[in-house]
Write a protein that holds these residues in place. Structure first.
Motif, PDB file in Angstrom:
ATOM      1  N   GLY A   1       6.273  -0.720   5.306  1.00 53.81           N
ATOM      2  CA  GLY A   1       6.295   0.021   3.850  1.00 53.81           C
ATOM      3  C   GLY A   1       7.008   1.152   3.712  1.00 53.81           C
ATOM      4  O   GLY A   1       7.871   1.299   3.086  1.00 53.81           O
ATOM      5  N   ARG A   2       6.516   2.139   4.510  1.00 53.07           N
ATOM      6  CA  ARG A   2       7.034   3.641   4.506  1.00 53.07           C
ATOM      7  C   ARG A   2       8.500   3.493   4.648  1.00 53.07           C
ATOM      8  O   ARG A   2       9.519   3.912   4.144  1.00 53.07           O
TER       9      ARG A   2
ATOM     10  N   LYS B   1       0.868  -1.205   0.050  1.00 50.67           N
ATOM     11  CA  LYS B   1       0.099   0.045   0.017  1.00 50.67           C
ATOM     12  C   LYS B   1       0.737   1.292   0.000  1.00 50.67           C
ATOM     13  O   LYS B   1       0.593   2.428  -0.464  1.00 50.67           O
TER      14      LYS B   1
ATOM     15  N   GLY C   1       3.383  -3.305  10.541  1.00 48.06           N
ATOM     16  CA  GLY C   1       4.521  -2.564   9.797  1.00 48.06           C
ATOM     17  C   GLY C   1       4.064  -1.167  10.823  1.00 48.06           C
ATOM     18  O   GLY C   1       3.759  -1.246  12.031  1.00 48.06           O
ATOM     19  N   GLY C   2       4.433  -0.020  10.201  1.00 52.06           N
ATOM     20  CA  GLY C   2       4.323   1.237  10.864  1.00 52.06           C
ATOM     21  C   GLY C   2       5.762   1.830  11.437  1.00 52.06           C
ATOM     22  O   GLY C   2       5.655   2.967  12.079  1.00 52.06           O
ATOM     23  N   PHE C   3       7.074   1.175  11.093  1.00 52.88           N
ATOM     24  CA  PHE C   3       8.111   2.044  11.292  1.00 52.88           C
ATOM     25  C   PHE C   3       8.296   3.246  10.695  1.00 52.88           C
ATOM     26  O   PHE C   3       8.244   3.396   9.487  1.00 52.88           O
TER      27      PHE C   3
ATOM     28  N   HIS D   1      -1.652  -4.489  13.496  1.00 53.37           N
ATOM     29  CA  HIS D   1      -0.838  -3.397  13.230  1.00 53.37           C
ATOM     30  C   HIS D   1      -1.283  -2.176  13.748  1.00 53.37           C
ATOM     31  O   HIS D   1      -2.618  -1.802  14.048  1.00 53.37           O
TER      32      HIS D   1
ATOM     33  N   GLN E   1       4.344   5.473  11.030  1.00 52.29           N
ATOM     34  CA  GLN E   1       5.283   6.658  11.464  1.00 52.29           C
ATOM     35  C   GLN E   1       5.449   6.434  13.147  1.00 52.29           C
ATOM     36  O   GLN E   1       5.694   7.632  13.794  1.00 52.29           O
TER      37      GLN E   1
ATOM     38  N   TYR F   1       3.202   6.528   0.267  1.00 57.97           N
ATOM     39  CA  TYR F   1       1.798   7.084   0.446  1.00 57.97           C
ATOM     40  C   TYR F   1       1.500   8.468  -0.325  1.00 57.97           C
ATOM     41  O   TYR F   1       0.709   9.244   0.052  1.00 57.97           O
TER      42      TYR F   1
HETATM   43  N1  PLP Z   1       0.247  -3.333   7.386  1.00 64.36           N
HETATM   44  C1  PLP Z   1      -0.879  -2.886   7.842  1.00 64.36           C
HETATM   45  C2  PLP Z   1      -2.094  -3.796   8.240  1.00 64.36           C
HETATM   46  C3  PLP Z   1      -1.183  -1.503   7.577  1.00 64.36           C
HETATM   47  O1  PLP Z   1      -2.324  -1.016   7.832  1.00 64.36           O
HETATM   48  C4  PLP Z   1      -0.038  -0.740   7.031  1.00 64.36           C
HETATM   49  C5  PLP Z   1      -0.095   0.749   6.984  1.00 64.36           C
HETATM   50  O2  PLP Z   1      -1.064   1.367   7.417  1.00 64.36           O
HETATM   51  C6  PLP Z   1       1.148  -1.331   7.129  1.00 64.36           C
HETATM   52  C7  PLP Z   1       1.377  -2.541   7.132  1.00 64.36           C
HETATM   53  C8  PLP Z   1       2.473  -0.395   6.499  1.00 64.36           C
HETATM   54  O3  PLP Z   1       2.796   0.455   7.458  1.00 64.36           O
HETATM   55  P1  PLP Z   1       4.013   1.382   7.099  1.00 64.36           P
HETATM   56  O4  PLP Z   1       4.071   1.682   5.791  1.00 64.36           O
HETATM   57  O5  PLP Z   1       3.696   2.805   8.091  1.00 64.36           O
HETATM   58  O6  PLP Z   1       5.283   0.711   7.531  1.00 64.36           O
END
Ligand code: PLP
Length: 492
Positions: free
Chosen positions: A324-325, A102, A279-281, A241, A245, A432
């Protein structure tokens, strides 16, 4: 502080309109460490990325332009995977790292992630189609979503997707039925709402979090029992999750502790091979952002998981992550051309004291980066075509859309002589931005160009006005091309 009537240039020194975190830079041309992709530098004043100059990119592809530093994206993907692999090997287990598509998924990027040894996570039929079109082994895909359509579920099951993340009770039966129809056993995870929500430094831990994703911890045991009652489903483990950030490990540690307690209860009913902590780093968008290095976060999370498993007396599961980010964010920058500048007097105190905010308007905006308007996200900017020794001025970089909230960079100090025709680069737009882009005001999405070793190539074509008009069912090209102009009509 200049008065609006004065023609004096904006003064050096802090502008009272600047947010507290923004310092006047000693050099408003300097590329702050951590914000820019690894190959970004200046040469003869000009910004260079992947050994291609900003000027050459703008001349060849136009602006606005998404630029992705291929080496940066590929190397970070490997580093993030290795950070988790090493940390979990250290505690005698293993990690599985999914790239969260995403954040930014194109066929090319899916291939980079695959080549770096990452699994890929998708959250719609469209993202699934991209990953499959990239030739990624379906077994290495995960599929998310709180409201997957029947068609999406069917496509995922038919495609042999490695794991589907169940997000509601209804989905259990829907996925089971789809797998049964095809005579396969589908691996699934169950997304739970751990009650932990984290953002940057802080995390909030409640018994229940008010959000649409996942199933409450209280209902998870029953849900897993239901999953296990379907012979066509193979339960692989829990998923959560906690946000985005995130700069520290505390939120992950809290949610891991909560999930491990549940994980242990589930072990009483059968195998639970994995745990997925999402995720979320975080990454740096401005000089005020200071995320912990991913290796440090991975180690702290692994230690927490090891300690939790020891306390609960259970084997350490394979732990999956979905960054992801932190993989693609810093690899991207957006190039814009400055169109207009405007000094706006703003009263900043009750006694009517005035300071100047300089609006620098560029040729893109909320259609190519919705995050400032959506989340009040902060970004940074630098002149990309040149450097300048002019005193730094506080600027707000605005887009070209018919919307006052159309802001690209809320507050930044740029050389005070920034002028129409200058190129601006906004770093850390790799995540994003393109995925959230729109055609607002009938603006075409910019192309995405990958740069590496002096070569630039389009990995996603930009949209032209003809592309947009072609989707309008009433469009008849013969009308606009044959119709006379107002001037021609008046002369007739
Ligand atoms: N996994 C899930 C279920 C998510 O909703 C998200 C982002 O919202 C991610 C992974 C990826 O997050 P990030 O890009 O902040 O690492």
């Amino acid at each position: 502080m200049a008065h609006p009537d004065s023609a004096a240039p904006v003064a050096a020194g802090p502008n009272p309109l600047a947010p507290a975190w923004l310092r006047v830079p000693a050099d408003a041309n300097a590329l702050a460490p951590g914000l820019w992709s690894r190959t970004t530098k200046r040469s003869d004043g000009e910004l260079i990325v992947g050994d291609v100059s900003a000027g050459a990119l703008a001349a060849r592809f136009g602006t606005p332009l998404y630029v992705i530093d291929e080496d940066d994206a590929r190397s970070r993907a490997v580093e993030v995977r290795e950070a988790f692999d090493d940390a979990f090997a250290e505690i005698g287990s293993a990690a599985k790292v999914y790239y969260a598509g995403k954040a930014f998924l194109t066929i090319e990027i899916a291939r980079w992630m695959d080549a770096a040894g990452l699994f890929i996570d998708v959250c719609s039929g469209g993202e699934l189609a991209v990953a499959l079109a990239a030739g990624v082994d379906p077994e290495r895909l995960g599929f998310h979503g709180n409201n997957k359509s029947f068609a999406e579920i069917d496509r995922a099951v038919e495609g042999g997707i490695g794991a589907i993340v169940i997000d509601s009770l209804q989905e259990i039966d829907r996925i089971a039925a789809a797998a049964e129809r095809r005579g396969v056993r589908q691996s699934v995870r169950l997304r739970v709402n751990s009650g932990v929500h984290a953002h940057t430094h802080a995390f909030l831990a409640t018994a229940h979090e008010d959000q649409k994703f996942g199933i409450g911890l209280d209902h998870a045991v029953d849900a897993v029992e239901r999953i296990r009652s379907h012979p066509s489903l193979a339960f692989r483990g829990l998923h959560c999750h906690i946000g985005s950030q995130i700069f520290g490990a505390d939120g992950f540690a809290e949610s891991a502790a909560r999930l491990l307690t549940l994980h242990k209860r589930l072990l009483a009913g059968g195998d639970v091979a994995e745990l997925n902590l999402g995720g979320g780093f975080g990454i740096a968008y401005t000089s005020a952002d200071d995320p912990a290095p991913i290796g440090e976060l991975a180690r702290r999370i692994a230690e927490t998981v090891a300690a939790g498993c020891e306390e609960l007396d259970i084997p350490v599961p394979v732990v999956a992550f979905e960054p992801g980010r932190s993989i693609i964010g810093t690899a991207g920058l957006t190039l814009y051309t400055v169109g207009t500048t405007k000094d706006v007097p703003v009263a900043f105190q009750d006694d009517g004291e005035i300071a100047i905010r300089r609006y620098v308007s560029v040729d893109g905006g909320m259609s190519d980066n919705a995050r400032p308007a959506l989340y009040q996200a902060d970004y940074s900017a630098r002149l990309a075509n040149r450097t300048s020794q002019a005193a730094p001025a506080l600027v707000r970089v605005a887009g070209k859309h018919c919307e006052s909230g159309d802001i690209v960079v809320n507050a930044e100090y740029l050389p005070g002589d920034v002028e129409p025709g200058d190129l601006l680069a906004v770093p850390a737009t790799g995540a994003y931005c393109w995925p959230l882009s729109s055609n607002y005001n009938h603006v075409g999405r910019p192309p995405v160009v990958a740069v590496r070793d002096g070569e630039a190539r389009v990995i996603v074509r930009g949209e032209t006005i003809d592309d947009l008009l072609a989707r309008d069912a009433a469009y008849d090209p013969s009308i606009s091309s044959t119709r006379s102009t107002a001037k021609e009509r008046s002369q007739a």
